[in-house]
Scaffold this active site. Sequence first.
Site, short mmCIF file in Angstrom:
data_model
loop_
_atom_site.label_atom_id
_atom_site.label_comp_id
_atom_site.label_asym_id
_atom_site.label_seq_id
_atom_site.Cartn_x
_atom_site.Cartn_y
_atom_site.Cartn_z
N TYR A 1 -2.17 -1.29 10.41
CA TYR A 1 -2.12 -1.40 8.95
C TYR A 1 -0.79 -0.85 8.42
O TYR A 1 -0.12 -1.49 7.59
CB TYR A 1 -3.30 -0.64 8.37
CG TYR A 1 -3.53 -0.81 6.88
CD1 TYR A 1 -4.29 -1.88 6.40
CD2 TYR A 1 -3.01 0.10 5.96
CE1 TYR A 1 -4.53 -2.03 5.04
CE2 TYR A 1 -3.24 -0.05 4.60
CZ TYR A 1 -4.00 -1.12 4.14
OH TYR A 1 -4.23 -1.26 2.79
N SER B 1 0.87 -1.19 0.00
CA SER B 1 0.00 0.00 0.00
C SER B 1 0.90 1.23 0.00
O SER B 1 2.09 1.14 0.34
CB SER B 1 -0.84 0.00 1.29
OG SER B 1 -1.48 1.23 1.49
P1 NAD Z 1 -11.52 -6.16 0.04
O1 NAD Z 1 -12.06 -6.03 1.43
O2 NAD Z 1 -12.39 -5.83 -1.13
O3 NAD Z 1 -10.97 -7.64 -0.21
C1 NAD Z 1 -10.23 -8.30 0.77
C2 NAD Z 1 -10.18 -9.76 0.41
O4 NAD Z 1 -9.40 -10.43 1.41
C3 NAD Z 1 -11.55 -10.45 0.39
O5 NAD Z 1 -11.56 -11.39 -0.66
C4 NAD Z 1 -11.59 -11.16 1.74
O6 NAD Z 1 -12.46 -12.27 1.73
C5 NAD Z 1 -10.14 -11.56 1.87
N1 NAD Z 1 -9.68 -11.88 3.23
C6 NAD Z 1 -9.81 -11.14 4.35
N2 NAD Z 1 -9.25 -11.78 5.37
C7 NAD Z 1 -8.74 -12.94 4.88
C8 NAD Z 1 -8.04 -14.04 5.47
N3 NAD Z 1 -7.75 -14.07 6.77
N4 NAD Z 1 -7.67 -15.06 4.65
C9 NAD Z 1 -7.99 -15.06 3.33
N5 NAD Z 1 -8.65 -14.05 2.74
C10 NAD Z 1 -9.02 -13.01 3.52
O7 NAD Z 1 -10.17 -5.28 0.06
P2 NAD Z 1 -9.29 -4.63 -1.11
O8 NAD Z 1 -9.44 -3.17 -0.99
O9 NAD Z 1 -9.52 -5.30 -2.41
O10 NAD Z 1 -7.84 -4.96 -0.56
C11 NAD Z 1 -7.00 -5.93 -1.12
C12 NAD Z 1 -5.57 -5.62 -0.71
O11 NAD Z 1 -5.18 -4.36 -1.25
C13 NAD Z 1 -5.38 -5.52 0.80
O12 NAD Z 1 -4.14 -6.12 1.17
C14 NAD Z 1 -5.34 -4.03 1.03
O13 NAD Z 1 -4.62 -3.70 2.19
C15 NAD Z 1 -4.64 -3.57 -0.21
N6 NAD Z 1 -4.84 -2.17 -0.54
C16 NAD Z 1 -6.10 -1.67 -0.75
C17 NAD Z 1 -6.24 -0.34 -1.07
C18 NAD Z 1 -7.57 0.29 -1.34
O14 NAD Z 1 -7.64 1.52 -1.46
N7 NAD Z 1 -8.63 -0.49 -1.47
C19 NAD Z 1 -5.12 0.50 -1.14
C20 NAD Z 1 -3.87 -0.04 -0.91
C21 NAD Z 1 -3.74 -1.38 -0.61
#
Ligand code: NAD
Length: 261
Positions: free
Chosen positions: A156, A143
Amino acid sequence: MFLKGKVALVTGSTSGIGLAIAHELAAQGADVVLNGFGDAAEIEVIRQDIENRFGVRALFAPVDVADYEAMEKAIATVETELGSLDILVNNAGIQHVAPTSEFPIEKWNKVIDINLTGVFYGIRAVLPGMKHRGFGRIINIASAHGLVASANKAAYVAAKHGVVGLTKVVALENARANITCNAICPGWVLTPLVQKQIDDRAAASGRSVEEEADALVSEKQPNARFTTPEEIGALAVYLCSEAARGVTGTAISIDGAWTAQ
Ligand code: NAD
């Protein structure tokens, strides 16, 4: 279709960024293993859609990335059923927002377990097979918070900084093994994880969800727009390509100049 014959496991791919990455890898011919939580019937629809649309095999491994034994077993099953595991995208992640002085201990532990320890577990379990086969692409979805901080996100930010460090170690250890390890550092992407933060802000401020979404993205990102999950997927595809074989140990920002400031 340069990924035909390759197998990719994308953790946390039942929604958001992970699902888009799975789609982009399948579009290049990779067999994909979905992972994460959610409604079993909806996930089955997603799995079948990938097989039908891209003509690849798609499996679903419903394991918790923070459970090492379950991950190791799931990865062994994938290697048996699909023949190998060539690409690991560590994407599963959660968020909790609170001031450090009030941060619930169990939330701290959960965020670190899933967002950092889970990444280590996945890498540890796939490396023996990748070394044996002489090929591997490991992509960790870190991130902008792996590079800079924001208030109220202690666990985080700590976990994501840890992921960037872990990425460098794995890249160094495998630099001559045709295994690359990189971190992708997105800024704001509109997914369920971020929608919850927007909804919470709107509830607290009384402003509309749309106003809070604009405010959230503009505060941090000079380009003032959300990155799409598909843009992250395209970057993951690049990191799996032959052209990227020398790209390893890096943290690549896709954040509209957030961390350029
Ligand atoms: P999201 O909530 O849409 O998806 C998260 C996914 O992780 C889901 O499929 C959920 O079922 C799964 N998950 C959660 N806990 C789990 C576990 N213990 N074991 C297996 N699967 C698990 O979130 P997102 O925004 O798509 O985030 C995905 C990644 O991108 C994360 O690592 C997040 O930190 C990172 N990220 C997101 C953003 C953003 O703005 N959305 C920005 C930077 C980084």
